[in-house]
Motif scaffolding. Sequence first.
Motif, PDB file in Angstrom:
ATOM      1  N   ILE A 232      -1.751   5.455 -17.305  1.00 48.64           N
ATOM      2  CA  ILE A 232      -0.656   5.059 -16.406  1.00 48.64           C
ATOM      3  C   ILE A 232      -1.182   4.712 -15.020  1.00 48.64           C
ATOM      4  O   ILE A 232      -0.655   3.827 -14.346  1.00 48.64           O
ATOM      5  CB  ILE A 232       0.416   6.171 -16.349  1.00 48.64           C
ATOM      6  N   LEU A 233      -2.237   5.394 -14.582  1.00 50.29           N
ATOM      7  CA  LEU A 233      -2.778   5.142 -13.242  1.00 50.29           C
ATOM      8  C   LEU A 233      -3.748   3.967 -13.182  1.00 50.29           C
ATOM      9  O   LEU A 233      -4.063   3.487 -12.098  1.00 50.29           O
ATOM     10  CB  LEU A 233      -3.464   6.402 -12.703  1.00 50.29           C
ATOM     11  N   GLN A 234      -4.216   3.485 -14.320  1.00 51.68           N
ATOM     12  CA  GLN A 234      -5.203   2.396 -14.323  1.00 51.68           C
ATOM     13  C   GLN A 234      -4.748   1.144 -13.571  1.00 51.68           C
ATOM     14  O   GLN A 234      -5.555   0.543 -12.866  1.00 51.68           O
ATOM     15  CB  GLN A 234      -5.618   2.060 -15.748  1.00 51.68           C
ATOM     16  N   PRO A 235      -3.490   0.711 -13.661  1.00 48.95           N
ATOM     17  CA  PRO A 235      -3.099  -0.482 -12.909  1.00 48.95           C
ATOM     18  C   PRO A 235      -3.247  -0.334 -11.385  1.00 48.95           C
ATOM     19  O   PRO A 235      -3.382  -1.325 -10.680  1.00 48.95           O
ATOM     20  CB  PRO A 235      -1.631  -0.690 -13.288  1.00 48.95           C
ATOM     21  N   TYR A 236      -3.240   0.899 -10.881  1.00 53.37           N
ATOM     22  CA  TYR A 236      -3.383   1.125  -9.442  1.00 53.37           C
ATOM     23  C   TYR A 236      -4.855   1.180  -9.024  1.00 53.37           C
ATOM     24  O   TYR A 236      -5.157   1.147  -7.847  1.00 53.37           O
ATOM     25  CB  TYR A 236      -2.677   2.428  -9.038  1.00 53.37           C
ATOM     26  N   GLY A 237      -5.746   1.280 -10.002  1.00 49.40           N
ATOM     27  CA  GLY A 237      -7.179   1.316  -9.720  1.00 49.40           C
ATOM     28  C   GLY A 237      -7.697   2.731  -9.641  1.00 49.40           C
ATOM     29  O   GLY A 237      -7.260   3.508  -8.802  1.00 49.40           O
TER      30      GLY A 237
ATOM     31  N   SER B 167       0.830  -1.201   0.000  1.00 45.47           N
ATOM     32  CA  SER B 167       0.000   0.000   0.000  1.00 45.47           C
ATOM     33  C   SER B 167       0.868   1.255   0.000  1.00 45.47           C
ATOM     34  O   SER B 167       0.607   2.207  -0.737  1.00 45.47           O
ATOM     35  CB  SER B 167      -0.920  -0.012   1.210  1.00 45.47           C
ATOM     36  N   HIS B 168       1.913   1.261   0.810  1.00 46.07           N
ATOM     37  CA  HIS B 168       2.824   2.405   0.881  1.00 46.07           C
ATOM     38  C   HIS B 168       3.515   2.640  -0.455  1.00 46.07           C
ATOM     39  O   HIS B 168       3.592   3.773  -0.935  1.00 46.07           O
ATOM     40  CB  HIS B 168       3.871   2.183   1.982  1.00 46.07           C
ATOM     41  N   PHE B 169       4.013   1.574  -1.076  1.00 47.04           N
ATOM     42  CA  PHE B 169       4.716   1.720  -2.349  1.00 47.04           C
ATOM     43  C   PHE B 169       3.765   2.138  -3.464  1.00 47.04           C
ATOM     44  O   PHE B 169       4.131   2.925  -4.336  1.00 47.04           O
ATOM     45  CB  PHE B 169       5.462   0.442  -2.711  1.00 47.04           C
ATOM     46  N   HIS B 170       2.537   1.645  -3.452  1.00 44.96           N
ATOM     47  CA  HIS B 170       1.549   2.068  -4.446  1.00 44.96           C
ATOM     48  C   HIS B 170       1.233   3.548  -4.274  1.00 44.96           C
ATOM     49  O   HIS B 170       1.174   4.295  -5.250  1.00 44.96           O
ATOM     50  CB  HIS B 170       0.271   1.246  -4.339  1.00 44.96           C
ATOM     51  N   ARG B 171       1.019   3.970  -3.036  1.00 47.15           N
ATOM     52  CA  ARG B 171       0.721   5.381  -2.771  1.00 47.15           C
ATOM     53  C   ARG B 171       1.869   6.261  -3.230  1.00 47.15           C
ATOM     54  O   ARG B 171       1.662   7.271  -3.905  1.00 47.15           O
ATOM     55  CB  ARG B 171       0.447   5.599  -1.278  1.00 47.15           C
ATOM     56  N   GLN B 172       3.091   5.857  -2.927  1.00 45.62           N
ATOM     57  CA  GLN B 172       4.253   6.650  -3.323  1.00 45.62           C
ATOM     58  C   GLN B 172       4.408   6.682  -4.841  1.00 45.62           C
ATOM     59  O   GLN B 172       4.732   7.716  -5.410  1.00 45.62           O
ATOM     60  CB  GLN B 172       5.531   6.117  -2.668  1.00 45.62           C
TER      61      GLN B 172
END
Length: 119
Positions: free
Chosen positions: A74-79, A31-36
């Motif tokens: 680019i942001l689609q993989p993160y949801g 979660s931290h790495f995705h947010r960053q």
Amino acid sequence: AAHLEDDAEATHGGLFNRPKTPQSYEEMMTSHFHRQAILDIAKMFGANVNDVGSESIILEIVSWTKRVDAFIRILQPYGILEAARSGVIAMRRSTVAGGDDDDNDEAKTLVDMADLPPG
């Protein structure tokens, strides 16, 4: 330790609220790495961060259509929970009183390309 917590809860009439099941270390780090990563992408595209919560981030980007499309891809993989677009907006800049062209009516009707937004 679990036994002591159970005794303390029984002694104090259940005043100790147990937190929801904690995330595993791996889930927290992911979660931290995705947010960053999302914040880094936003910075690269010049997007504004309007809100950061535990479950979501609200971003705002003002740019050309192709750049906004690339940002979303680019942001689609993160949801992406929700996306709103306003489309192209053009607004004429206000004139300054007392300028050189105050007496020239023809100059007032012409549109100066510098008054228009890029794109």
